[in-house]
Write a protein that holds these residues in place. Sequence first.
Motif, PDB file in Angstrom:
ATOM      1  N   GLY A  23     -25.375 -57.206  19.859  1.00 55.60           N
ATOM      2  CA  GLY A  23     -27.001 -56.261  18.431  1.00 55.60           C
ATOM      3  C   GLY A  23     -25.462 -54.833  17.960  1.00 55.60           C
ATOM      4  N   ALA A  24     -24.412 -55.130  18.346  1.00 58.12           N
ATOM      5  CA  ALA A  24     -23.325 -54.123  18.262  1.00 58.12           C
ATOM      6  C   ALA A  24     -22.657 -54.481  16.749  1.00 58.12           C
ATOM      7  CB  ALA A  24     -22.520 -53.491  19.686  1.00 58.12           C
ATOM      8  N   ASP A  34     -12.188 -61.520  17.219  1.00 59.34           N
ATOM      9  CA  ASP A  34     -12.377 -62.415  18.587  1.00 59.34           C
ATOM     10  C   ASP A  34     -13.337 -62.931  18.157  1.00 59.34           C
ATOM     11  OD1 ASP A  34     -10.153 -61.148  20.012  1.00 59.34           O
ATOM     12  OD2 ASP A  34     -10.935 -59.333  20.434  1.00 59.34           O
ATOM     13  N   VAL A  35     -14.153 -62.070  17.314  1.00 52.53           N
ATOM     14  CA  VAL A  35     -15.611 -63.318  17.307  1.00 52.53           C
ATOM     15  C   VAL A  35     -15.435 -64.567  16.652  1.00 52.53           C
ATOM     16  CG1 VAL A  35     -17.647 -63.134  15.930  1.00 52.53           C
ATOM     17  CG2 VAL A  35     -17.191 -60.745  16.913  1.00 52.53           C
ATOM     18  N   ARG A  36     -14.169 -64.554  15.403  1.00 51.46           N
ATOM     19  CA  ARG A  36     -13.815 -66.185  15.015  1.00 51.46           C
ATOM     20  C   ARG A  36     -13.253 -66.608  16.039  1.00 51.46           C
ATOM     21  NH1 ARG A  36     -10.902 -68.649  11.452  1.00 51.46           N
ATOM     22  NH2 ARG A  36     -11.536 -69.506  10.369  1.00 51.46           N
ATOM     23  N   LEU A  57     -24.674 -73.711  13.451  1.00 53.68           N
ATOM     24  CA  LEU A  57     -24.219 -72.873  13.993  1.00 53.68           C
ATOM     25  C   LEU A  57     -25.547 -71.627  14.444  1.00 53.68           C
ATOM     26  CD1 LEU A  57     -22.611 -71.922  10.585  1.00 53.68           C
ATOM     27  CD2 LEU A  57     -22.077 -72.585  12.266  1.00 53.68           C
ATOM     28  N   ARG A  58     -26.834 -72.128  15.290  1.00 43.45           N
ATOM     29  CA  ARG A  58     -27.333 -71.626  15.285  1.00 43.45           C
ATOM     30  C   ARG A  58     -27.628 -71.979  16.796  1.00 43.45           C
ATOM     31  NH1 ARG A  58     -32.607 -68.892  14.949  1.00 43.45           N
ATOM     32  NH2 ARG A  58     -32.165 -69.229  12.410  1.00 43.45           N
ATOM     33  N   THR A  64     -22.722 -68.327  22.627  1.00 41.12           N
ATOM     34  CA  THR A  64     -21.686 -67.475  22.292  1.00 41.12           C
ATOM     35  C   THR A  64     -22.649 -65.573  22.883  1.00 41.12           C
ATOM     36  OG1 THR A  64     -21.870 -67.177  19.900  1.00 41.12           O
ATOM     37  CG2 THR A  64     -20.321 -68.362  20.983  1.00 41.12           C
ATOM     38  N   GLY A  65     -23.376 -65.641  22.373  1.00 37.10           N
ATOM     39  CA  GLY A  65     -24.527 -64.635  22.639  1.00 37.10           C
ATOM     40  C   GLY A  65     -24.286 -63.630  21.208  1.00 37.10           C
ATOM     41  N   TYR A  66     -23.967 -64.133  20.120  1.00 35.02           N
ATOM     42  CA  TYR A  66     -23.821 -63.629  19.318  1.00 35.02           C
ATOM     43  C   TYR A  66     -25.711 -64.162  18.441  1.00 35.02           C
ATOM     44  CZ  TYR A  66     -18.630 -62.904  19.368  1.00 35.02           C
ATOM     45  OH  TYR A  66     -18.103 -62.536  20.111  1.00 35.02           O
ATOM     46  N   SER A  67     -26.134 -63.420  17.412  1.00 33.93           N
ATOM     47  CA  SER A  67     -26.840 -62.517  16.799  1.00 33.93           C
ATOM     48  C   SER A  67     -27.149 -65.064  15.584  1.00 33.93           C
ATOM     49  CB  SER A  67     -27.881 -62.218  15.622  1.00 33.93           C
ATOM     50  OG  SER A  67     -26.888 -61.253  15.107  1.00 33.93           O
TER      51      SER A  67
END
Length: 228
Positions: A23-24, A34-36, A57-58, A64-67
């Motif tokens: 969420g951050a 790092d996200v990429r 992508l979803r 990865t735990g990202y939205s």
Amino acid sequence: MNMRRERSSNQGTPALKRRPAPGARARTDEQKKDVRENLIAVGRHLFAVEDPSTVSLRKIAVKTGYSPGTIYKYFRDQHELFIAIREQDMSRVVDNLEKMAERVADPKERLRGVFVAAVRHWLKYPEEFRVLFSIRPEQSSKPDRQPFGKSAVVLRSYSLYRRLVDDLFATYPVPPCAPRLATDTLIAATHGIIAFTLHTHTLEWSNPIRMSEQVLDALLVTWSKSDT
């Protein structure tokens, strides 16, 4: 119970770099990098072990735990992520092979050493090899995008192999065959050995590095004899 399910769903996926809490937002350049990298690592793994047409992508975002919305900030679609993975992996190996080529003076030993090093690399990183060389063409191209085979990193890779052949053939009174033919043969032969040993697990193969050395040595001997 939820924790068990979460571990199970991520089993086999690569270890992720530290990232902002769920969420951050990734605010700094380092956090965004790092996200990429996490998205690329998980995307590579899924493309290698699953049918690429089913890797959305979803799905990568969930792993990865990202939205789901986060991944679209970095890649507009599956194809763009796929190309980013291939470019990253190809660039790394070409960087290493170019440095190796600079350290070896003898043209024959330079050519042999670089091709053996390439084989060693792909055997060490089979997922990278599968994503780069084992994906069906229709899964890796888009009508409105430049094909990966025409990208700068692929042309750079081929240019390195071609230079190795040109430098070797320059030591002969007459080229034993067309340099383009020699270059294509070297690439196809060594990469074919990697592909067969990685994808046909029911057969017991000889050591693929020794197989590659045999092919390279046979070609080098054949080319040197054609000048006598």
